[in-house]
Design a protein around this motif. Structure first.
Motif, short mmCIF file in Angstrom:
data_model
loop_
_atom_site.label_atom_id
_atom_site.label_comp_id
_atom_site.label_asym_id
_atom_site.label_seq_id
_atom_site.Cartn_x
_atom_site.Cartn_y
_atom_site.Cartn_z
N GLU A 75 5.99 -4.86 -29.30
CA GLU A 75 5.47 -4.74 -27.94
C GLU A 75 4.87 -3.36 -27.70
O GLU A 75 3.87 -3.23 -26.99
CB GLU A 75 6.58 -5.02 -26.91
N LYS A 76 5.46 -2.35 -28.30
CA LYS A 76 4.90 -1.00 -28.17
C LYS A 76 3.51 -0.95 -28.77
O LYS A 76 2.59 -0.32 -28.23
CB LYS A 76 5.82 0.01 -28.85
N ILE A 78 1.44 -3.54 -29.11
CA ILE A 78 0.54 -4.28 -28.22
C ILE A 78 0.20 -3.45 -26.99
O ILE A 78 -0.94 -3.46 -26.50
CB ILE A 78 1.19 -5.61 -27.82
N GLY A 79 1.18 -2.69 -26.50
CA GLY A 79 0.93 -1.82 -25.36
C GLY A 79 -0.11 -0.76 -25.69
O GLY A 79 -1.00 -0.47 -24.88
N SER A 82 -3.41 -2.40 -25.71
CA SER A 82 -3.89 -2.69 -24.36
C SER A 82 -4.43 -1.43 -23.68
O SER A 82 -5.41 -1.49 -22.93
CB SER A 82 -2.77 -3.32 -23.53
N LEU A 107 0.82 -2.10 -17.95
CA LEU A 107 1.05 -2.57 -19.32
C LEU A 107 2.04 -3.72 -19.35
O LEU A 107 1.88 -4.66 -20.15
CB LEU A 107 1.54 -1.41 -20.19
N GLN A 108 3.07 -3.67 -18.52
CA GLN A 108 4.04 -4.75 -18.48
C GLN A 108 3.36 -6.07 -18.09
O GLN A 108 3.60 -7.10 -18.72
CB GLN A 108 5.16 -4.43 -17.48
N VAL A 111 0.81 -7.19 -20.99
CA VAL A 111 1.46 -7.77 -22.16
C VAL A 111 1.94 -9.18 -21.85
O VAL A 111 1.81 -10.10 -22.68
CB VAL A 111 2.63 -6.88 -22.64
N LEU A 114 -1.05 -11.39 -21.88
CA LEU A 114 -1.51 -11.55 -23.26
C LEU A 114 -0.69 -12.60 -23.99
O LEU A 114 -1.23 -13.48 -24.68
CB LEU A 114 -1.42 -10.20 -23.99
N THR A 205 8.59 -15.26 -20.33
CA THR A 205 7.30 -14.78 -19.83
C THR A 205 7.16 -15.05 -18.34
O THR A 205 6.68 -14.21 -17.58
CB THR A 205 6.15 -15.45 -20.60
N ALA A 218 6.87 -9.84 -26.03
CA ALA A 218 6.07 -9.67 -27.24
C ALA A 218 6.97 -9.46 -28.46
O ALA A 218 6.64 -9.90 -29.56
CB ALA A 218 5.11 -8.49 -27.08
#
Length: 240
Positions: A75-76, A78-79, A82, A107-108, A111, A114, A205, A218
């Protein structure tokens, strides 16, 4: 192969329309509709989860998948992607996102959106079904919902939502061409367990979109890769 292109085009167009409208969309709609989308995600997640065949395999897949995702900082990553996408888009098109919105909150939400588009159980199975049978009806129906979903979230997140169409297209095209290899190796029990794992992720989600609980959704995505192998292993060991 038309389903992936139609679905991704709907995300692209919806993202562009929503970002262009921005603040002209009433606040009550920008607040209420994402809650409805989150609720739909939770409802679909429940519907997928109740069909599980091997409960232990589903649980183990999610635990191990989340562990892998945490260890590799998925997730980091993907962040970070983004953030790069947002800077790239803002150089070309003015952002309609709230200027005062915190980067963390942005970002939260990004994600979660996404994952909602790229890891949707409906999208995954729709692409695989078209790859095997040529039937694109699932993805065409999904594209209608995706257009409005992308439009509403783009009023908050800006033009970066439209760029999600690219990874979504890549995922669906890969599943389309991989379906002829994957599906002959599966059976209804494996597909049901895979759907159940995807359902749990979609439920998380939905909770995130509704801002009820901030799950690192993520980081759970590797569970989708483990679901069928662990289900098959469970069947082989316990003969059930």
């Amino acid at each position: 192969m038309k389903g992936p292109w139609i679905d991704s085009s709907s995300v692209l167009l919806g993202g562009l329309v929503g970002a262009a409208l921005g603040k002209r969309v009433p606040e009550r709609l920008r607040t209420a509709l994402p809650m409805a989308f989150g609720l739909c995600s939770m409802g679909l997640g429940i519907a997928l989860t109740v069909g599980v065949k091997h409960l232990a395999a589903m649980v183990l897949s999610l635990i191990l998948g989340a562990l892998i995702g945490e260890l590799i900082f998925l997730e980091k990553g993907i962040g970070a992607l983004s953030r790069h996408m947002r800077r790239l888009v803002d150089r070309v098109l003015p952002s309609s996102a709230d200027e005062g919105e915190s980067n963390k909150e942005y970002l939260q939400t990004f994600v979660a959106v996404l994952v909602l588009f790229c890891a949707s159980g409906t999208g995954i199975f729709g692409a695989m079904k078209e790859g095997m049978t040529g039937d694109s009806s699932i993805l065409i129906a999904k594209s209608l919902l995706d257009f409005f979903t992308a439009a509403i979230f783009a009023t908050e997140l800006g033009y970066a939502v439209a760029i999600i169409a690219v990874p979504q297209l890549l995922v669906q095209v890969a599943l389309f061409f991989g379906a002829t290899v994957i599906l002959p190796l599966t059976n209804p029990m494996l597909i049901a367990d895979f759907s159940a794992v995807g359902g749990l992720i979609m439920f998380a989600t939905g909770l995130r979109i509704c801002k009820i609980r901030d799950f690192a959704v993520a980081n759970m995505l590797p569970a989708l890769l483990l679901a069928m192998p662990l289900s098959a292993l469970w069947t082989r060991i316990f003969h059930i």
